[in-house]
Scaffold this active site. Structure first.
Site, PDB file in Angstrom:
ATOM      1  N   CYS A 111       0.818  -1.222   0.000  1.00  0.00           N
ATOM      2  CA  CYS A 111       0.000   0.000   0.000  1.00  0.00           C
ATOM      3  C   CYS A 111       0.847   1.266   0.000  1.00  0.00           C
ATOM      4  O   CYS A 111       0.337   2.354  -0.243  1.00  0.00           O
ATOM      5  CB  CYS A 111      -0.945   0.003   1.195  1.00  0.00           C
ATOM      6  SG  CYS A 111      -1.892  -1.502   1.334  1.00  0.00           S
ATOM      7  N   HIS A 248      -3.521   6.965   2.472  1.00  0.00           N
ATOM      8  CA  HIS A 248      -3.936   5.656   1.949  1.00  0.00           C
ATOM      9  C   HIS A 248      -5.334   5.345   2.473  1.00  0.00           C
ATOM     10  O   HIS A 248      -5.619   5.509   3.668  1.00  0.00           O
ATOM     11  CB  HIS A 248      -2.940   4.584   2.386  1.00  0.00           C
ATOM     12  CG  HIS A 248      -3.424   3.197   2.132  1.00  0.00           C
ATOM     13  ND1 HIS A 248      -3.919   2.795   0.912  1.00  0.00           N
ATOM     14  CD2 HIS A 248      -3.507   2.114   2.959  1.00  0.00           C
ATOM     15  CE1 HIS A 248      -4.276   1.529   0.984  1.00  0.00           C
ATOM     16  NE2 HIS A 248      -4.047   1.096   2.213  1.00  0.00           N
ATOM     17  N   ASN A 278     -10.361  -0.212  -0.509  1.00  0.00           N
ATOM     18  CA  ASN A 278      -8.905  -0.116  -0.359  1.00  0.00           C
ATOM     19  C   ASN A 278      -8.245  -0.685  -1.620  1.00  0.00           C
ATOM     20  O   ASN A 278      -8.446  -1.852  -1.940  1.00  0.00           O
ATOM     21  CB  ASN A 278      -8.513  -0.924   0.892  1.00  0.00           C
ATOM     22  CG  ASN A 278      -7.016  -0.970   1.145  1.00  0.00           C
ATOM     23  OD1 ASN A 278      -6.214  -0.612   0.288  1.00  0.00           O
ATOM     24  ND2 ASN A 278      -6.653  -1.435   2.320  1.00  0.00           N
TER      25      ASN A 278
HETATM   26  N1  ACO Z   1     -19.473  -9.193   7.587  1.00  0.00           N
HETATM   27  C1  ACO Z   1     -20.063  -9.555   8.739  1.00  0.00           C
HETATM   28  N2  ACO Z   1     -19.380  -9.986   9.786  1.00  0.00           N
HETATM   29  C2  ACO Z   1     -18.046 -10.071   9.680  1.00  0.00           C
HETATM   30  C3  ACO Z   1     -17.371  -9.700   8.504  1.00  0.00           C
HETATM   31  C4  ACO Z   1     -18.138  -9.257   7.413  1.00  0.00           C
HETATM   32  N3  ACO Z   1     -17.593  -8.887   6.249  1.00  0.00           N
HETATM   33  N4  ACO Z   1     -16.042  -9.904   8.698  1.00  0.00           N
HETATM   34  C5  ACO Z   1     -15.878 -10.334   9.952  1.00  0.00           C
HETATM   35  N5  ACO Z   1     -17.092 -10.448  10.540  1.00  0.00           N
HETATM   36  C6  ACO Z   1     -17.384 -10.871  11.905  1.00  0.00           C
HETATM   37  C7  ACO Z   1     -16.323 -11.842  12.442  1.00  0.00           C
HETATM   38  O1  ACO Z   1     -16.611 -13.157  12.040  1.00  0.00           O
HETATM   39  C8  ACO Z   1     -16.479 -11.639  13.915  1.00  0.00           C
HETATM   40  O2  ACO Z   1     -17.593 -12.366  14.360  1.00  0.00           O
HETATM   41  P1  ACO Z   1     -17.560 -13.097  15.795  1.00  0.00           P
HETATM   42  O3  ACO Z   1     -17.375 -12.003  16.789  1.00  0.00           O
HETATM   43  O4  ACO Z   1     -18.896 -13.759  15.832  1.00  0.00           O
HETATM   44  O5  ACO Z   1     -16.386 -14.017  15.742  1.00  0.00           O
HETATM   45  C9  ACO Z   1     -16.813 -10.156  14.036  1.00  0.00           C
HETATM   46  O6  ACO Z   1     -17.329  -9.750  12.766  1.00  0.00           O
HETATM   47  C10 ACO Z   1     -15.628  -9.292  14.423  1.00  0.00           C
HETATM   48  O7  ACO Z   1     -14.534  -9.683  13.564  1.00  0.00           O
HETATM   49  P2  ACO Z   1     -13.154  -8.976  13.650  1.00  0.00           P
HETATM   50  O8  ACO Z   1     -12.229  -9.488  12.603  1.00  0.00           O
HETATM   51  O9  ACO Z   1     -12.690  -8.984  15.085  1.00  0.00           O
HETATM   52  O10 ACO Z   1     -13.576  -7.526  13.211  1.00  0.00           O
HETATM   53  P3  ACO Z   1     -12.972  -6.153  13.646  1.00  0.00           P
HETATM   54  O11 ACO Z   1     -13.902  -5.473  14.556  1.00  0.00           O
HETATM   55  O12 ACO Z   1     -11.517  -6.256  13.994  1.00  0.00           O
HETATM   56  O13 ACO Z   1     -13.040  -5.377  12.248  1.00  0.00           O
HETATM   57  C11 ACO Z   1     -11.627  -4.724  10.446  1.00  0.00           C
HETATM   58  C12 ACO Z   1     -12.357  -5.862  11.115  1.00  0.00           C
HETATM   59  C13 ACO Z   1     -12.672  -3.705   9.943  1.00  0.00           C
HETATM   60  C14 ACO Z   1     -10.816  -5.214   9.268  1.00  0.00           C
HETATM   61  C15 ACO Z   1     -10.701  -4.062  11.504  1.00  0.00           C
HETATM   62  O14 ACO Z   1      -9.826  -5.010  12.051  1.00  0.00           O
HETATM   63  C16 ACO Z   1      -9.929  -2.940  10.983  1.00  0.00           C
HETATM   64  O15 ACO Z   1     -10.421  -1.841  10.863  1.00  0.00           O
HETATM   65  N6  ACO Z   1      -8.651  -3.185  10.635  1.00  0.00           N
HETATM   66  C17 ACO Z   1      -7.802  -2.173  10.101  1.00  0.00           C
HETATM   67  C18 ACO Z   1      -6.955  -2.747   9.050  1.00  0.00           C
HETATM   68  C19 ACO Z   1      -7.483  -2.560   7.660  1.00  0.00           C
HETATM   69  O16 ACO Z   1      -8.387  -1.834   7.367  1.00  0.00           O
HETATM   70  N7  ACO Z   1      -6.792  -3.199   6.775  1.00  0.00           N
HETATM   71  C20 ACO Z   1      -7.017  -3.002   5.407  1.00  0.00           C
HETATM   72  C21 ACO Z   1      -5.908  -3.542   4.629  1.00  0.00           C
HETATM   73  S1  ACO Z   1      -4.368  -3.159   5.222  1.00  0.00           S
HETATM   74  C22 ACO Z   1      -3.895  -1.699   4.678  1.00  0.00           C
HETATM   75  O17 ACO Z   1      -4.290  -1.260   3.642  1.00  0.00           O
HETATM   76  C23 ACO Z   1      -2.978  -0.944   5.499  1.00  0.00           C
END
Ligand code: ACO
Length: 321
Positions: A111, A248, A278
């Site tokens: 990225c 980004h 993204n």
């Molecule tokens: N739809 C519905 N539910 C979902 C989805 C989806 N697409 N994806 C995950 N879930 C569920 C999971 O199964 C989990 O369920 P559970 O609690 O019953 O086990 C729940 O949602 C929470 O899952 P987490 O993975 O813990 O979700 P989190 O709250 O961490 O959010 C996210 C995920 C949005 C990716 C978050 O970690 C984040 O903002 N990360 C930042 C990193 C990022 O954006 N990376 C992008 C690429 S990297 C880059 O470009 C730098």
């Protein structure tokens, strides 16, 4: 002598896929995706390729800059999803636009790829090796996504963005800050083709992008403000002097957190992730092109840019438009 962006362009695939469309094919919802990420839709390639989008973005950037192919000395594409292992995507761009004099190569800084490529071009331009460069960030991430992993595949899109940069006496880049942390690299990874030579009994199956979202989040919200502070200071400016922060486009929560940590109003952070998702190396140049097309960028403005992601890598810069 400075390195100045004199034109921008971008290209997105024709097919738009909304969160509701995704909820028809996997267990997700518009509410889950948009509330956690700010993403409402993304463009996914069907007929487009990383090269075809790069070529179109390059043509638009050259038209915007008023530059012909003969004037291009250097082409660098930042990508993790080139169509071929070789030739490089940049060489395909060179052939398509007819930039016969140009030196062309790709780089992989995920990225941060467009920002790393800008920094390389800046070094060449500063020491007088080249005068005019075409810098591209381009991805077809949809081909390296695991479409059965809803926690990752909903975040990403496809597209390309480009900028023409040229050595300039007056305006341009004032400072850069780049970094890498390979120790934490596996929190965001994608395995390449594995060895299948005659010594290997059972070659591994193709693998896709894997991400520990929370670790990536922690990395981004600490490293990006620190890098921005550093580069703004090095440019001899204060945070209050920056007109726009073009970051980004990974996740709206990361951007909101960076704004809060810098104590800057969120409206100084233009957004494209709502309609693009993204797009890794393509995020920053697509956002810049959208800002340019919307007439947001005026001569003399100070713009901070920051790319961050796989590697782990990060790269920030401050420029005078
Ligand atoms: N739809 C519905 N539910 C979902 C989805 C989806 N697409 N994806 C995950 N879930 C569920 C999971 O199964 C989990 O369920 P559970 O609690 O019953 O086990 C729940 O949602 C929470 O899952 P987490 O993975 O813990 O979700 P989190 O709250 O961490 O959010 C996210 C995920 C949005 C990716 C978050 O970690 C984040 O903002 N990360 C930042 C990193 C990022 O954006 N990376 C992008 C690429 S990297 C880059 O470009 C730098």
């Amino acid at each position: 002598m400075k390195t100045r962006i004199i034109g921008t362009g971008s290209c997105l695939p024709a097919n738009v896929v909304t969160n509701d469309d995704l909820s028809q094919i996997m267990d997700t919802s518009d509410e889950w995706i948009s509330s956690r990420t700010g993403i409402r839709k993304r463009h996914l390639a069907k007929d487009e390729t990383t090269a075809s989008m790069s070529i179109e973005a390059a043509r638009r950037a050259m038209e915007n800059a008023g530059v012909t192919a003969e004037e291009i000395d250097l082409i660098i594409v930042g990508t993790v999803s080139a169509d071929y292992i070789t030739p490089a995507c940049s060489c395909e761009v060179q052939a398509a636009i007819g930039a016969e004099r140009a030196v062309a190569f790709d780089i992989n800084a995920a990225c941060s790829g467009f920002m790393f490529a800008l920094h390389i071009a800046n070094a060449y331009l500063q020491c007088g090796t080249y005068q005019t460069a075409l810098i591209i960030g381009a991805e077809t991430l949809s081909k390296i996504m695991d479409w059965s992993d809803r926690s990752t595949c909903v975040l990403f899109g496809d597209g390309a963005g480009a900028a023409v940069v040229r050595a300039d006496e007056k305006a341009g880049f004032l400072a850069f800050d780049l970094g890498s942390d390979g120790v934490k690299g596996r929190v965001l990874s994608g395995v390449n083709r594995t060895n299948n030579n005659p010594l290997i009994q059972t070659p591994k199956e193709l693998q896709y992008i894997h991400m520990d979202g929370q670790e990536v989040y922690k990395f981004a919200v600490t490293m990006v403000p620190a890098s921005l502070h550093k580069v703004i200071e090095e440019a001899g400016l204060g945070v209050e002097d920056i007109d726009y922060f073009a970051l980004h486009q990974a996740n709206i929560r990361i951007i909101q957190s960076v704004a809060k940590r810098l104590k800057v109003a969120e409206d100084k952070f233009p957004i494209s992730l709502d309609h693009c998702g993204n797009i890794s190396a393509a995020s920053v140049p697509i956002l810049l092109d959208e800002m340019n097309q919307r007439g947001l960028l005026k001569p003399g403005m100070k713009i901070a840019l920051s790319g961050f992601g796989g590697g782990l890598t990060w790269a920030s810069a401050v420029l005078e438009w």
